[in-house]
Design a protein around this motif. Structure first.
Motif, mmCIF file in Angstrom:
data_model
loop_
_atom_site.group_PDB
_atom_site.id
_atom_site.type_symbol
_atom_site.label_atom_id
_atom_site.label_comp_id
_atom_site.label_asym_id
_atom_site.label_seq_id
_atom_site.Cartn_x
_atom_site.Cartn_y
_atom_site.Cartn_z
ATOM 1 N N ARG A 62 0.174 -1.327 -0.132
ATOM 2 C CA ARG A 62 -0.086 0.008 -0.105
ATOM 3 C C ARG A 62 0.697 0.947 -0.154
ATOM 4 N N GLU A 63 2.360 1.091 0.585
ATOM 5 C CA GLU A 63 2.681 2.593 0.847
ATOM 6 C C GLU A 63 3.434 2.594 -0.689
ATOM 7 N N ALA A 64 3.808 1.400 -1.309
ATOM 8 C CA ALA A 64 4.406 1.816 -2.478
ATOM 9 C C ALA A 64 2.664 2.464 -3.669
ATOM 10 N N GLY A 65 1.612 2.253 -3.065
ATOM 11 C CA GLY A 65 1.002 2.699 -3.743
ATOM 12 C C GLY A 65 0.083 1.614 -5.072
ATOM 13 N N LYS A 66 0.465 0.060 -3.926
ATOM 14 C CA LYS A 66 -0.046 -1.006 -5.661
ATOM 15 C C LYS A 66 -1.175 -1.600 -4.780
ATOM 16 N N GLY A 71 6.139 -7.506 -7.218
ATOM 17 C CA GLY A 71 6.635 -7.211 -6.014
ATOM 18 C C GLY A 71 7.332 -6.586 -6.355
ATOM 19 N N ALA A 72 8.669 -6.699 -5.514
ATOM 20 C CA ALA A 72 9.826 -4.896 -5.185
ATOM 21 C C ALA A 72 10.697 -5.584 -6.110
ATOM 22 N N GLY A 73 10.456 -6.232 -6.715
ATOM 23 C CA GLY A 73 12.011 -6.930 -7.893
ATOM 24 C C GLY A 73 12.919 -7.485 -7.510
ATOM 25 N N LEU A 74 14.275 -7.465 -7.836
ATOM 26 C CA LEU A 74 15.308 -6.871 -7.066
ATOM 27 C C LEU A 74 16.401 -5.924 -6.718
ATOM 28 N N ASP A 120 16.514 -17.671 -17.482
ATOM 29 C CA ASP A 120 16.503 -16.280 -17.420
ATOM 30 C C ASP A 120 15.879 -15.310 -16.595
ATOM 31 N N LEU A 121 16.697 -14.252 -16.033
ATOM 32 C CA LEU A 121 15.456 -13.381 -15.088
ATOM 33 C C LEU A 121 15.731 -11.923 -15.666
ATOM 34 N N ASP A 122 14.501 -11.130 -15.412
ATOM 35 C CA ASP A 122 14.458 -10.110 -15.702
ATOM 36 C C ASP A 122 13.647 -9.204 -14.463
ATOM 37 N N SER A 123 13.905 -8.017 -14.238
ATOM 38 C CA SER A 123 13.753 -7.156 -12.666
ATOM 39 C C SER A 123 13.619 -5.965 -12.695
ATOM 40 N N ARG A 124 12.635 -5.707 -12.397
ATOM 41 C CA ARG A 124 12.255 -4.228 -12.381
ATOM 42 C C ARG A 124 12.388 -3.454 -10.710
ATOM 43 N N PRO A 125 12.715 -2.726 -10.699
ATOM 44 C CA PRO A 125 12.775 -2.044 -8.832
ATOM 45 C C PRO A 125 11.151 -1.636 -8.607
ATOM 46 N N GLY A 126 10.386 -2.215 -8.084
ATOM 47 C CA GLY A 126 9.144 -1.886 -7.635
ATOM 48 C C GLY A 126 8.009 -2.511 -8.199
#
Lengths: 179, 677
Positions: free
Chosen positions: B409-413, B438-441, B507-513
């Motif tokens: 909620r704090e992250a606006g999700k 989620g939050a990403g790596l 293979d892994l891909d991540s976006r913060p937040g």
């Protein structure tokens, strides 16, 4: 399945553990116990596998199964054997450390005979001086007044050791897990 | 019994496990849609069938426990109990317990361990709250009645087997034999009055009925259980006879009336008929037999290729025609045989619903699992082996990936986390995606950890992608708290290893937040591939056809320029080239004419420079064995029609190998380059 080279099964089937197959390699005579030997075939139609150490000569088609061929001379750290009309591949059932059997072909110059060698005529291996690794030798047999090196097949064809050698051979160039 | 009990019991165990899985699915379905009558029906049917089959094998613990479950489900079905979360939880646990009971049977164990028995007692307690007053009494004593001997009672059983009993695979005689084990059969009267005239007689139909006098210590319920299997299409009446054993045999036309017994029967017939057509469509085959068949078909393919080759070499048109017809058919057989092994990945995916539900509850997070592409098919062996890695990845995503509700909620999700499993086909492989929102790596933390562990040299410049993929290294975990689920740093490297063993990549891909996506790419089948044959020197190599985009001839000027530059201008596109002759250190001068095979794998595209193009070939993959385990760039071998062995190129490994070599030579230009430029 295409033409497989005609196989000459070892004629002796008797289960006496004192029987050995003798063969020539670079002018020297060696012996291995016949129990692990499945068959002996003529050398022919080998497929080279790239990026492998020199002692892995390649693979052959043994009636539908793909069997690696190890150049015994190269395995001893010598030159690769030259192929002649009398070159043979001795098919041996080797075991990996996990107990999985795997057939491996052993490239030798010529096979000589199947001989009975009494245990009394086999001396323990010398700690050095045989010009091949001491752990490859299981004993020195006296045949017709000459010494014949009896090989420790499990060591010579240790799949785990050979595959780690193969890996090591690739690693300096690759180091594939580094990223 | 006339059938082999051992074998039948195996079948029972397999079926019961499947039924329990189906039951779990339906329960989860029910949890999301509490009013779903179909799901309730399915759960009930599963429990009922398990109870019935277990009764047939005399597996008392299963019967008695399942009986209570069934009771509750029955009340659920007639809406006297409402679906709520606690009930579902209890029923799910009951399902687990039934599985445990079945496992005990499967492993021929003696009995349940104490903790399991305690669990069972707790479950019984929980379930009894949902049982009606009368049921509660009826359910529990059932076991006790069997155990305490009230002394022998003379029972009279009236059996009227249905016409379809034989067709359903039941043998009336086996029931009589089984009855004999429960007590002493005093008299059996076979009723033949329903036998038709000889000309209208159908040998597959059953027209018989039996009137049986049985002296047994077993209870009414136990005797009733015996016929659970055939209840649907038979009439069974059991009554206690007070006395006078040998005079009670009636004329055989009158059934002893027991109206309350008749009532549930029609319902069950209805539910059973739904399940029947499904059974008819499938044949259960032993996987080993299937493998053997596929192996043989593989040999057939090789043999037929050999025959075609011979036929082509002699000028005999009819012979060539015949062999080409044979080859066509063999190809069809091969496709068919391979298809037998293909199963949709959906079953594996669905298994994770329960995992997600349980784990999210344990973590106190609200997580939804979205499944798509469940119908995507792939080889059975692959499906079996991908379960564990997927489980690991899912747990990781739930534990580390998705934040708790407050943080979200704090992250606006939205406070509900989403996890999605997706599968699709892409250029000859299957891609499985596990995505979370989620939050990403944490890029910095991974990098710091990697440097601390000495995996990365300090000051090394790494792309985000490279950093993220560091988590697949052995012993790597960034979790600050080691939880029950993950964080011990075993897992991701195991995941990677398992996938690599299946000739796949991860293979892994991540976006913060915003979340993380893990992409697993797997070959469709492990046994046979469509290959494209190329020749270098005397050697033949096979390139998997799915990866071949096109072939182009390399003419002399191009050859010179490509040699200098290491790439080719392919219709305005830069195409990096790999000279296989040099890469594989084949000696001898290159052929006068060379060709380029353009291969694509995922987002990589490259040109392989070879001597000859030899055409398509269906190849059976023969593993090279442990000796070649370390060999990269070659995934296996195959036997050509000529009897020679050809090596199969592992294009992804080959390309990544070359990328690494290039990077290395770029860093240290003085080191001898193996790769061709």
């Amino acid at each position: 399945m295409g033409a497989v080279t005609p196989s000459r099964h070892t004629a002796v089937m008797a289960d006496e553990d004192a029987q050995y197959l003798t063969f020539m390699l670079g002018g020297e005579m060696f012996a291995i116990g016949i129990l692990g030997i499945k068959e002996i075939i003529e050398y022919g139609s080998l497929t080279v596998v790239p990026m492998m150490p020199a002692f892995v000569r390649g693979v052959i088609n043994l009636r539908g199964a793909v069997v690696p061929v190890v150049d015994l001379s190269a395995r001893f750290g010598r030159q690769n054997s030259a192929i002649t009309r009398r070159s043979c591949v001795v098919i041996i059932e080797a075991r990996a450390d996990d107990g999985q059997p795997q057939d491996i072909g052993l490239l030798v110059d010529t096979v000589s005979a199947v001989q009975e060698i009494p245990a009394a005529q086999i001396e323990p291996p010398p700690s050095f001086g045989a010009r091949i690794r001491a752990d490859f030798i299981s004993g020195m047999a006296k045949v017709e007044g000459k010494f014949v090196i009896v090989l420790e097949v499990d060591k010579v064809l240790s799949i785990d050791e050979m595959s780690s050698l193969a890996e090591a051979g690739q690693m300096p160039a690759l180091d594939a897990d580094a990223r | 019994m006339s059938i082999n009990l051992d074998q039948a019991q195996q079948t029972f165990i397999v079926e019961a496990r499947e039924l329990l899985q189906a039951m779990e699915q339906s329960l989860l379905q029910l949890e999301s849609e509490p009013g779903d009558q179909n799901a309730i029906g399915a759960v009930f049917r599963a429990a009922h069938t398990i109870k019935g089959s277990a009764g047939l094998f005399g597996l008392e613990p299963i019967v008695s426990f399942t009986h209570i479950v069934e009771d509750v489900l029955d009340r659920l079905r007639d809406a006297s109990v409402a679906v709520d979360a606690t009930l579902i939880a209890v029923l799910l646990k009951s399902g687990d317990h039934m599985l445990e009971l079945i496992d005990v049977v499967a492993s021929r164990g003696e009995a349940l361990q104490t903790p399991a028995l305690e669990r069972e007692a707790a479950l019984r307690q929980a379930l009894s709250a949902y049982q009606g007053a009368d049921h509660a009494v009826a359910g529990v004593p059932m076991t006790s009645v069997v155990n305490d001997t009230q002394g022998d009672v003379l029972w009279h059983l009236s059996l009227r087997f249905g016409v379809d009993v034989f067709r359903n695979g039941m043998d009336p005689l086996s029931f009589l034999r089984y009855l004999d084990t429960l007590g002493r059969i005093l008299q059996v009267t076979t009723l033949t009055d329903r036998l038709p005239a000889l000309d209208s007689w159908d040998a597959e139909s059953c027209y018989l009925g039996f009137e049986i006098d049985l002296r047994s210590a077993a209870s009414h319920a136990t005797l009733n259980e015996v016929f659970d299997f055939v209840r649907d299409d038979c009439e069974v009446h059991i009554s206690a006879v007070d006395d006078t054993p040998f005079e009670t045999a009636p004329g055989g036309t009158e059934l002893v009336a027991q109206p309350e017994q008749l009532a549930p029967a029609p319902q069950r017939v209805a539910t059973n008929s739904e399940a029947k057509p499904r059974d008819g469509n499938y044949v259960r085959v032993n996987a080993d037999k299937l493998d053997e068949l596929i192996n043989l078909v593989g040999e057939l393919v090789i043999a037929s290729a050999g025959a075609s080759l011979l036929a082509r070499s002699c000028t005999n048109d009819p012979l060539q025609e015949a062999t080409s017809t044979v080859s066509g058919l063999v190809e069809e057989i091969l496709d068919g045989a391979l298809h037998l092994r293909m199963i949709p990945i959906g079953d594996t995916f669905n298994r994770f619903r329960r995992v997600v539900r349980d784990v999210s509850q344990e973590l106190g997070k609200d997580i939804d699992l979205l499944i798509s592409g469940a119908e995507t098919e792939l080889d059975k062996t692959v499906v079996e082996k991908i379960g564990d890695p997927l489980m690991h990845l899912l747990r990781n995503a739930m534990d580390h990936g998705i934040e708790n509700a407050t943080a979200r909620r704090e992250a606006g999700k939205p406070s509900k986390g989403h996890l999605s499993l997706n599968a699709y086909h892409d250029s000859g492989s299957i891609v499985i995606e596990i995505a979370d929102d989620g939050a990403g790596l944490n890029r910095e933390r991974i990098l710091a950890k990697a440097q601390e562990r000495g995996l990365v040299a300090t000051g090394a410049q790494l792309t985000d992608q490279e950093i993220y993929n560091l988590i697949f290294e052995p012993g790597f975990s960034t979790a600050e708290a080691v939880t029950n689920l993950s964080g011990r740093g075993v897992g991701m490297d195991v995941v990677k290893r398992n996938i690599t063993l299946l000739r796949g990549t991860v293979d892994l891909d991540s976006r913060p937040g915003q979340g993380t996506v893990v992409r697993i790419r797997l070959p469709l089948t492990l046994a046979i591939i469509n290959g494209f044959l190329v020749g270098i020197d005397q050697s033949t190599y096979v390139i998997p056809l799915d990866m071949v985009q096109e072939c182009i001839e390399l003419d002399e000027p191009q050859r010179q320029s490509s040699r200098d530059q290491g790439y080719l201008d392919l219709r305005g596109e830069v195409l990096p080239l790999v000279d296989l002759r040099e890469h594989f250190s084949h000696e001898g001068p290159p052929a006068r004419r060379q060709n380029v095979v353009v291969v694509r794998y995922a987002e990589h595209k490259a040109g392989l420079v070879v001597d000859d193009l030899l055409g398509e070939f269906q190849t059976v993959i023969k593993p090279l064995g442990k000796l070649f385990g370390a060999l990269r760039g070659i995934s296996g071998s195959t036997i050509l029609g000529s009897g020679a062995v050809a090596l199969i190129l592992d294009v992804p490994a080959l390309l990544s190998q070359i990328v690494q070599l290039e990077a290395r030579t770029a860093q240290a230009p003085q080191s001898p380059s193996v790769v061709v430029r």
